[in-house]
Design a protein around this motif. Structure first.
Motif, PDB file in Angstrom:
ATOM      1  N   ILE A   1       1.034  -1.133   0.536  1.00  0.00           N
ATOM      2  CA  ILE A   1       0.121   0.111  -0.689  1.00  0.00           C
ATOM      3  C   ILE A   1       1.146   0.701   0.389  1.00  0.00           C
ATOM      4  N   ALA A   2       2.211   0.654   0.929  1.00  0.00           N
ATOM      5  CA  ALA A   2       2.666   2.094   0.973  1.00  0.00           C
ATOM      6  C   ALA A   2       3.553   2.652  -0.686  1.00  0.00           C
ATOM      7  N   ALA A   3       3.855   1.685  -1.786  1.00  0.00           N
ATOM      8  CA  ALA A   3       4.459   1.318  -2.444  1.00  0.00           C
ATOM      9  C   ALA A   3       3.580   2.297  -3.448  1.00  0.00           C
ATOM     10  N   LEU A   4       2.350   1.578  -3.365  1.00  0.00           N
ATOM     11  CA  LEU A   4       1.015   2.123  -4.839  1.00  0.00           C
ATOM     12  C   LEU A   4       0.888   3.520  -4.528  1.00  0.00           C
ATOM     13  N   ALA A   5       1.039   3.778  -3.010  1.00  0.00           N
ATOM     14  CA  ALA A   5       0.380   5.253  -2.526  1.00  0.00           C
ATOM     15  C   ALA A   5       1.319   6.011  -3.419  1.00  0.00           C
ATOM     16  N   GLY A   6       3.160   5.760  -3.013  1.00  0.00           N
ATOM     17  CA  GLY A   6       4.446   6.519  -3.674  1.00  0.00           C
ATOM     18  C   GLY A   6       3.540   7.455  -4.853  1.00  0.00           C
ATOM     19  N   ASP A   7       3.538   5.720  -5.988  1.00  0.00           N
ATOM     20  CA  ASP A   7       3.316   5.791  -7.385  1.00  0.00           C
ATOM     21  C   ASP A   7       2.185   6.535  -7.554  1.00  0.00           C
ATOM     22  N   ILE A   8       1.006   6.339  -7.007  1.00  0.00           N
ATOM     23  CA  ILE A   8      -0.453   7.764  -7.302  1.00  0.00           C
ATOM     24  C   ILE A   8       0.055   8.953  -6.993  1.00  0.00           C
ATOM     25  N   LEU A   9       0.880   9.183  -6.091  1.00  0.00           N
ATOM     26  CA  LEU A   9       0.634  11.052  -5.749  1.00  0.00           C
ATOM     27  C   LEU A   9       2.235  11.399  -6.675  1.00  0.00           C
ATOM     28  N   ALA A  10       3.132  10.467  -6.981  1.00  0.00           N
ATOM     29  CA  ALA A  10       3.874  10.748  -7.845  1.00  0.00           C
ATOM     30  C   ALA A  10       3.420  10.866  -9.326  1.00  0.00           C
ATOM     31  N   LEU A  11       2.397  10.846  -9.617  1.00  0.00           N
ATOM     32  CA  LEU A  11       1.654  11.233 -10.843  1.00  0.00           C
ATOM     33  C   LEU A  11       1.256  12.441 -10.968  1.00  0.00           C
ATOM     34  N   SER A  12       0.478  13.394  -9.744  1.00  0.00           N
ATOM     35  CA  SER A  12      -0.059  14.291  -9.338  1.00  0.00           C
ATOM     36  C   SER A  12       1.089  15.969  -9.560  1.00  0.00           C
TER      37      SER A  12
END
Lengths: 138, 138
Positions: free
Chosen positions: A127-138
């Motif tokens: 979940i932590a890695a996925l959150a990082g991926d998601i926020l990196a797109l903003s």
DNA sequence: ATAAATGTAACAAAAATAGTAACAATAAGA
DNA sequence: TCTTATTGTTACTATTTTTGTTACATTTAT
């Protein structure tokens, strides 16, 4: 289309981003764009699986039961798709046919191995890695 | 529960066992224990995918378009689950939320990789091998 | 006390899936 | 040539699954 896995993941990412602070089902529902009761239903499953916990009463809400870096997408899958019937086996084939008599048992084994391969792949992402991926797109 | 994959596999095993001889949707339906129209619907998908072909008219029916030893369960999966939406992504998350804005794209990638792992596992088993497993149980 | 939450149940609505019937087109065989 | 068997497809119904919605007793902070 069953989107419980997707919504459950969304919930956990939100909780990870607000780590420590309880988030109400109402706030989560606004991000997911659905209804608080559905969020609470899924939170019940996540809580049963030991991924989240909730605080009752005013100012309450849900929070992660353990760090997002220790929760993988496989944990989420196992929590919400309890039955594991991604690929179902048809019921009632003809027992008088050599194929119909044994295909269920054999297919269940093959499907089980395939779904396990899917679960192993899901376990590669936290979940932590996925959150990082998601926020990196903003 | 979606059982198209299961039924499609059943059909192909039957055709493999009768290799060369056309089998009518009626006969197949009796082994699957469903209705000929459903069998013909799935046969249309299998035919489009190049796994079967059909002969019209009296004495006609379906047969394998290539040897069962060259058809894997992955071919079957790809033929019937055309959309690949085993695990759906929830629609319409809130674009004003950093998570809601990008979770769909990110999750689709993860799901795609997971489903691909499932497909690779399915590709390890051919219809011929599965038929062998099934008949060995009788 | 009051207000804000959860957890859960009950039911309605929508979507997906399977069941069923029907029929024009096609091809084998008498 | 006529009859029969079969596909491919459509349309419709029924069933099941999933989601949306409302409601409310219970809990807890302020």
């Amino acid at each position: 289309m069953n989107t419980r896995f997707s919504v459950a993941t969304h919930i956990l990412v939100i909780l990870h981003c607000q780590d420590g602070k309880p988030v109400s089902s109402d706030v989560i529902a606004q991000s997911v764009n659905t209804h608080p009761a559905l969020i609470r239903r899924i939170l019940t499953q996540l809580s049963r699986a030991g991924l989240t916990q909730s605080q009752l009463g005013a100012g309450g809400g849900a929070l992660l039961a353990r760090p997002g870096s220790t929760i993988t997408l496989r944990d989420v899958y196992d929590a919400v798709d309890e039955d594991g019937d991604l690929l179902g086996v048809h019921p009632g084939p003809n027992p008088d046919c050599p194929v119909g008599r044994n295909i269920q048992q054999t297919l269940r084994g093959e499907i089980s191995e395939a779904v396990n391969a899917l679960r192993i792949q899901l376990s590669q992402k936290t979940i932590a890695a996925l959150a990082g991926d998601i926020l990196a797109l903003s």
